[in-house]
Design a protein around this motif. Structure first.
Motif, mmCIF file in Angstrom:
data_model
loop_
_atom_site.group_PDB
_atom_site.id
_atom_site.type_symbol
_atom_site.label_atom_id
_atom_site.label_comp_id
_atom_site.label_asym_id
_atom_site.label_seq_id
_atom_site.Cartn_x
_atom_site.Cartn_y
_atom_site.Cartn_z
ATOM 1 N N ALA A 679 0.821 -1.215 0.000
ATOM 2 C CA ALA A 679 0.000 0.000 0.000
ATOM 3 C C ALA A 679 0.853 1.262 0.000
ATOM 4 C CB ALA A 679 -0.923 0.006 1.217
ATOM 5 N N MET A 680 2.069 1.215 0.558
ATOM 6 C CA MET A 680 2.935 2.387 0.665
ATOM 7 C C MET A 680 4.291 2.063 0.050
ATOM 8 S SD MET A 680 0.754 4.280 2.302
ATOM 9 C CE MET A 680 1.748 5.730 2.708
ATOM 10 N N ILE A 681 4.987 3.116 -0.331
ATOM 11 C CA ILE A 681 6.318 2.945 -0.909
ATOM 12 C C ILE A 681 7.270 3.980 -0.312
ATOM 13 C CG2 ILE A 681 5.774 4.419 -2.893
ATOM 14 C CD1 ILE A 681 7.712 2.689 -4.539
ATOM 15 N N LEU A 682 8.481 3.510 0.015
ATOM 16 C CA LEU A 682 9.563 4.387 0.473
ATOM 17 C C LEU A 682 10.697 4.212 -0.528
ATOM 18 C CD1 LEU A 682 10.830 6.253 2.628
ATOM 19 C CD2 LEU A 682 11.609 4.191 3.823
ATOM 20 N N GLN A 683 10.946 5.261 -1.313
ATOM 21 C CA GLN A 683 11.930 5.170 -2.392
ATOM 22 C C GLN A 683 13.109 6.097 -2.105
ATOM 23 O OE1 GLN A 683 10.344 5.797 -6.297
ATOM 24 N NE2 GLN A 683 12.298 5.387 -7.323
ATOM 25 N N TYR A 684 14.301 5.505 -2.041
ATOM 26 C CA TYR A 684 15.532 6.273 -1.854
ATOM 27 C C TYR A 684 16.100 6.646 -3.221
ATOM 28 C CZ TYR A 684 15.563 4.453 2.952
ATOM 29 O OH TYR A 684 15.242 4.138 4.237
ATOM 30 N N ASP A 685 16.777 7.810 -3.263
ATOM 31 C CA ASP A 685 17.413 8.207 -4.522
ATOM 32 C C ASP A 685 18.914 7.928 -4.543
ATOM 33 O OD1 ASP A 685 18.466 10.110 -2.839
ATOM 34 O OD2 ASP A 685 17.435 11.821 -3.771
ATOM 35 N N GLY A 686 19.469 7.432 -3.418
ATOM 36 C CA GLY A 686 20.890 7.119 -3.364
ATOM 37 C C GLY A 686 21.778 8.308 -3.083
ATOM 38 N N GLN A 687 21.194 9.510 -2.980
ATOM 39 C CA GLN A 687 21.959 10.722 -2.699
ATOM 40 C C GLN A 687 21.590 11.326 -1.348
ATOM 41 O OE1 GLN A 687 24.391 11.627 -4.811
ATOM 42 N NE2 GLN A 687 23.812 9.840 -6.057
ATOM 43 N N GLY A 688 20.935 10.550 -0.488
ATOM 44 C CA GLY A 688 20.510 11.052 0.816
ATOM 45 C C GLY A 688 19.077 11.529 0.836
ATOM 46 N N GLY A 689 18.386 11.462 -0.309
ATOM 47 C CA GLY A 689 16.990 11.877 -0.373
ATOM 48 C C GLY A 689 16.064 10.677 -0.487
ATOM 49 N N TYR A 690 14.768 10.919 -0.341
ATOM 50 C CA TYR A 690 13.795 9.832 -0.396
ATOM 51 C C TYR A 690 12.418 10.405 -0.693
ATOM 52 C CZ TYR A 690 12.111 11.358 4.174
ATOM 53 O OH TYR A 690 11.578 12.109 5.192
ATOM 54 N N VAL A 691 11.508 9.494 -1.066
ATOM 55 C CA VAL A 691 10.100 9.848 -1.269
ATOM 56 C C VAL A 691 9.264 8.791 -0.562
ATOM 57 C CG1 VAL A 691 8.233 10.088 -2.932
ATOM 58 C CG2 VAL A 691 10.497 10.997 -3.480
ATOM 59 N N PHE A 692 8.329 9.256 0.265
ATOM 60 C CA PHE A 692 7.412 8.349 0.957
ATOM 61 C C PHE A 692 5.993 8.731 0.562
ATOM 62 C CE2 PHE A 692 4.649 7.564 4.708
ATOM 63 C CZ PHE A 692 4.662 6.174 4.649
ATOM 64 N N THR A 693 5.274 7.782 -0.056
ATOM 65 C CA THR A 693 3.933 8.084 -0.546
ATOM 66 C C THR A 693 3.144 6.787 -0.680
ATOM 67 O OG1 THR A 693 2.700 9.174 -2.323
ATOM 68 C CG2 THR A 693 4.638 7.896 -2.965
ATOM 69 N N ARG A 694 1.851 6.954 -1.043
ATOM 70 C CA ARG A 694 1.028 5.777 -1.284
ATOM 71 C C ARG A 694 1.449 5.157 -2.605
ATOM 72 N NH1 ARG A 694 -2.978 4.847 2.113
ATOM 73 N NH2 ARG A 694 -3.783 3.267 0.652
ATOM 74 N N LEU A 695 1.275 3.852 -2.691
ATOM 75 C CA LEU A 695 1.698 3.128 -3.891
ATOM 76 C C LEU A 695 0.464 2.721 -4.688
ATOM 77 C CD1 LEU A 695 3.775 1.654 -5.643
ATOM 78 C CD2 LEU A 695 3.610 -0.294 -4.077
#
Length: 737
Positions: A679-695
Motif C-alpha cells: 500500500a505504501m512505498i519508500l523510495q531512496y534516490d541514493g543521494q541522501g533523499g527519499y520519497v514516501f507516498t502511497r503506492l
C-alpha cells in the motif's frame, strides 16, 4: 711521649676483648640461644610473607584515556595500541572482578574445591618433612650397619608412600576440577552477556554489536573458547604455585633452623635474596609476550575464517595469491614473535638454572656442613652415623626449601602469564559492558569529522514502544559514521504493507555475510537494523513494536544446526513449540502452504539432522524461512529480497497468506510483481533523499511498462540512425548516376 705511650697501651688493652670477655659472651648467648633462635625464626616467617607480598604487590598503573571514546579518522585495528600487560594495580583490579565471578560465595562449589586443594597442599608438605627425616634415618642405619633399623625404616618408607601417592593424585584431580569449575562459571557469565539472559528484560544483541559496531574485539570466538580456558587453567595453578611454595619455604626452613641453627638460616637468606634480586632483574616481560601471542594467534585464525567465509568471492576474483600473502603475513608475524619469545626463554632458563640449581645448591651444602665443622651450643656431639643422618636430612630439607623458593621465583613468571590472559578476558568483559551501555569504539569514515556530521553522531534519539512504526526526523547512520539519510520520516500502520526501493552500491559499513548481496546501499537494510534494535538511533523519534515482534527473512536465510523441525520453529525449541500447543501436524500444514510438505518424508522425518545449508536449494531455503514466518506469526516481517529464488505464483501465494495471518510486510525488492501487494512505498534516490507516498501499483506498473517500452525504442534509435544514413548514402549514389 713515654706517658702518652703508656696511656695509649692501657686504653688498647681495655678496648681489646679478652678471652674471658669472649667466653662470657658465648655463655650468655648459649643460655639465651633458644630465645634468640625463636626470635630469628619468627622474624624469618614475617620476612618471607612480607617479601612475597612486596613481590606480588600492585604497582601504580599509568593513566590512560578511556577506551570508550570512538576512534577518529585513520585509526584502525592495526594502528590501535596493544593492551598493557603488567602485574600492577589494574591487573589486581581486573583479577578481583573475575574472582567474584568464578568464586561467587564462600559456600560455593569452587570455594569448597579451593579448601580441599589447600588442605591437600598442607598435607603434602607434612609428608615431605616426614620423608626428609626418614631419609636421614635410613642412611644413618646404613652407615652404622644396623639391619633391623634399616628394614624398619624401609617399611615406614613403603607405608608413607600410600598417603603420598594418594595426595599427589588428588592434588592433580582437584586442581583440574577447579580449573573446569572456573571455566564453567566464567563461560556462563560471558555467554549471559554475549547472547543474553532470560532474566534480562533488555535484549541488547551484544554478540551482533560486538562484531559490527565495535573494533576492540576482533575474535570473540577465540576469547570465549581458548582464552577463558587458558585463564582458568592458570588461575587454578597459580594458587598452588604461590601458596604452596611460600608455606614450604616457611616450614622447611623452620625445620632446617632447628637442625643447623637459625644463624645459618640468616646467612642463607641474605645470599639467596641477593641472587634472587639479580634473577628478578633479568626476567623478561613474559606477561606481555603471552598476551601478544594470544592476539597474534587470534589474528591468524580470523584471517583463515574470513577466507572460508568469503571463499566464493575470492574464487571468482582469483584472489588466491593475495589471500595467501595475507595469511603468510599473519603467520610470519606470529612465528617472528614466538622465535623472539623462545630466545628470551632460552637465555632466561640458563640464568635461572645457574642461580637456582647450582649457586643455591652450593650455598646449601655450606649450610649443611655447619653442624659437622662447628660445635653448636646446646647440641651434643654425634658419631659418624648421627652426622650422616643430620647431613642427609638437612640436605633433603634444603633441596626442598630451595625448590620451594625457586617455585616462588617462577610463580612471578606464572603470574605474569596469568596477567596476559587476565587482560584478554577482562577486555572482553569490559567491552561487552561498554556495548551494553551504548559505548562503541569504531573507526569512522573521513566524512564523520565534518562538523555537521559530527554533531549528528554525538546525538541520540528516542525510542518509544508502539503498535505502529513511525520515524520522525531520524538520521540513518552506519556503524562507521557514514550518514546515508540525514532525516527520515515515514510511518507504517498494521495491515499496510510497505515497499522499499532504491539503488545499491554505497554500502552499509558492515561486511557481506555468506555471499549474500547487501541491499543497504542507500539505507534500506540499515532501516531494518534500526527497527530490530541492532543499530543505535542518533536523533529524532522512533515508534515501533519490540524487536520480538519482527522477523527478518534475508535473501539467503539462516538455517541453524539441528533437526528439520528446528529449522521451522527457530529459535524455539521443541518444548517451546509444545508449550504453545503446536504439534508436528500443525507444522506439516505450514509446510503445505509453501509447497514443501514432501521434504518431511524425503529427509527422513522431523527429527532428521542435516547440514541444511548444503541439503536444500536456495529456493527451498527461502520457503523454509517463509514457513518459519507463518509459524511465529509476528506483527511485522522484514523481507530483504526474500522471494528472489521462488516462482512468481508461489511468491504471490505466500504474500497473500501472510496478509491473512495479520502480518504487516516491509519488503525490499526490485520485482514489479510484488508491487500490487503493498500500500505504501519508500523510495531512496541514493543521494541522501527519499520519497514516501502511497503506492498505486497499477499506475506504477503501467509507467514501468511504458518506461521499458521507451527504453527498448531508445535502444533501436542507433540502429535506425545507421539505417537512415545507409539509405541516404544509397539515394545520393543514385542521384549521381
Amino acid at each position: 711521649m713515654a706517658i702518652h705511650s703508656k696511656l695509649s697501651s692501657r686504653l688498647q688493652l681495655k678496648l681489646r676483648p679478652s678471652r674471658e670477655h669472649l667466653s662470657l659472651l658465648a655463655s650468655i648467648y648459649a643460655r639465651h640461644r633458644p630465645l634468640v633462635q625463636r626470635s630469628i625464626t619468627v622474624s624469618f616467617v614475617f620476612y618471607v610473607i612480607a617479601s612475597t607480598y612486596r613481590g606480588f604487590s600492585a604497582r601504580p598503573a599509568p593513566s590512560s584515556s578511556s577506551s570508550s571514546q570512538r576512534k577518529g579518522k585513520g585509526k584502525d585495528a592495526d594502528g590501535a595500541s596493544k593492551p598493557r600487560v603488567a602485574v600492577d594495580a589494574l591487573f589486581y583490579q581486573r583479577l578481583s572482578r573475575i574472582l567474584r565471578i568464578v568464586i561467587p560465595s564462600i559456600r560455593s562449589k569452587e570455594a569448597l574445591l579451593l579448601f580441599m586443594h589447600s588442605s591437600l597442599l598442607i598435607f603434602r608438605t607434612v609428608i615431605s618433612l616426614y620423608v626428609a627425616a626418614l631419609d636421614g634415618k635410613i642412611v644413618a642405619s646404613l652407615v652404622r650397619a644396623q639391619p633391623i633399623p634399616f628394614l624398619s625404616n624401609i617399611l615406614r618408607w613403603l607405608l608413607v608412600a600410600i598417603p603420598a601417592t594418594w595426595t599427589n593424585s588428588w592434588l592433580s584431580y582437584v586442581q583440574n576440577k577447579l580449573a573446569l569449575a572456573y571455566r564453567t562459571r566464567l563461560t556462563q557469565e560471558v555467554m549471559k552477556q554475549y547472547l543474553g539472559d532470560d532474566a534480562d528484560p533488555h535484549d541488547l544483541k551484544v554478540f551482533y554489536k560486538l562484531a559490527n559496531l565495535d573494533d576492540r574485539i576482533k575474535n570473540p570466538d577465540q576469547m570465549i573458547t581458548h582464552d577463558i580456558q587458558r585463564f582458568s587453567t592458570h588461575l587454578a595453578a597459580i594458587y598452588a604455585n604461590v601458596a604452596k611454595p611460600v608455606l614450604d619455604v616457611i616450614l622447611y626452613n623452620y625445620q632446617l633452623s632447628q637442625n643447623v641453627g637459625a644463624e645459618g638460616l640468616v646467612l642463607l637468606t641474605v645470599l639467596v635474596q641477593a641472587s634472587a634480586a639479580l634473577l628478578r632483574a633479568l626476567t623478561p616481560a613474559f606477561g606481555q609476550y603471552t598476551a601478544l601471542s594470544a592476539q597474534l594467534a587470534g589474528n591468524l585464525r580470523h584471517t583463515h575464517s574470513r577466507l572460508a567465509e568469503f571463499a566464493e568471492e575470492v574464487a571468482f576474483f582469483g584472489g588466491e595469491e593475495t589471500e595467501k600473502m595475507l595469511v603468510e603475513r599473519e603467520y610470519a608475524g606470529l612465528v617472528k614473535h614466538e622465535n623472539h619469545v623462545l630466545t628470551k626463554r632460552w637465555w632466561h632458563g640458563c640464568v635461572e638454572e645457574g642461580i637456582v640449581k647450582w649457586l643455591w645448591g652450593s650455598f646449601g651444602l655450606c649450610i649443611c656442613a655447619i653442624p659437622v665443622f662447628f660445635k653448636l651450643p646446646g647440641v651434643a656431639a654425634l658419631d659418624m652415623g648421627g652426622r650422616t643422618e643430620g647431613f642427609v636430612t638437612n640436605r633433603r630439607l634444603l633441596l626442598s626449601a630451595s625448590d620451594a623458593f625457586g617455585r616462588v621465583m617462577y610463580s612471578y613468571k606464572d603470574l605474569s602469564e596469568l596477567a596476559g590472559y587476565t587482560t584478554r578476558v577482562a577486555t572482553l568483559l569490559e567491552t561487552m559492558e561498554d556495548v551494553r551501555k551504548g559505548k562503541f569504539d569504531k573507526a569512522l569514515v573521513s566524512s564523520a569529522s565534518i562538523e555537521e556530521n559530527a554533531k549528528i553522531l554525538k546525538g541520540r534519539g528516542v525510542i518509544i514502544e508502539s503498535e505502529e512504526i513511525q520515524f520522525e526526523n531520524v538520521p540513518i547512520v552506519t556503524p562507521n559514521g557514514d550518514i546515508l539519510v540525514r532525516s527520515l520520516s515515514f510511518y507504517v500502520k498494521p495491515g499496510q504493507h510497505l515497499l522499499i526501493v532504491g539503488p545499491n552500491g554505497k554500502g552499509n559499513g558492515l561486511p557481506v555475510r555468506n555471499g549474500t548481496k547487501s541491499s543497504a546501499g542507500c539505507g534500506k537494510s540499515s532501516l531494518f537494523r534500526i527497527l530490530g534494535g541492532l543499530w543505535p538511533v542518533y536523533g529524532g523519534i522512533v515508534r515501533k513494536p519490540p524487536a520480538s515482534q519482527f522477523i527478518l527473512i534475508p535473501q539467503r536465510p539462516y538455517l541453524s544446526l539441528g533437526t528439520l523441525r528446528d529449522q521451522v520453529i527457530y529459535p524455539h525449541s521443541k518444548e517451546d513449540m509444545e508449550a504453545r500447543g503446536i504439534t508436528d501436524e500443525d507444522l506439516f500444514r505450514v509446510l503445505e502452504v509453501v509447497q514443501m510438505e514432501n521434504i518431511v518424508e524425503r529427509e527422513g522425518g522431523w527429527d532428521s539432522a542435516r547440514e541444511w545449508r548444503e541439503a536444500l536449494s536456495g529456493g527451498d531455503q527461502q520457503k523454509i524461512a517463509w514457513a518459519r514466518l507463518f509459524y511465529h506469526k509476528p506483527k511485522y516481517a522484514v523481507l530483504d529480497e526474500a522471494t528472489s529464488l521462488v516462482p512468481p505464483d508461489m511468491e504471490g501465494m505466500m504474500m497473500k497468506h501472510a496478509t491473512r495471518l495479520g502480518i504487516t510486510l516491509l519488503t525490499v525488492s526490485h520485482r514489479p510483481s510484488l508491487w500490487k501487494y503493498h500500500a505504501m512505498i519508500l523510495q531512496y534516490d541514493g543521494q541522501g533523499g527519499y520519497v514516501f507516498t502511497r503506492l498505486d501499483a497499477e499506475k506504477r506498473l503501467a509507467l514501468q511498462q511504458e518506461k521499458e517500452a521507451l527504453d527498448l525504442k531508445l535502444l533501436e534509435v542507433p540502429k535506425m540512425k545507421a539505417r537512415l544514413a545507409e539509405l541516404q548514402e544509397i539515394a545520393a549514389d543514385r542521384t549521381r548516376i
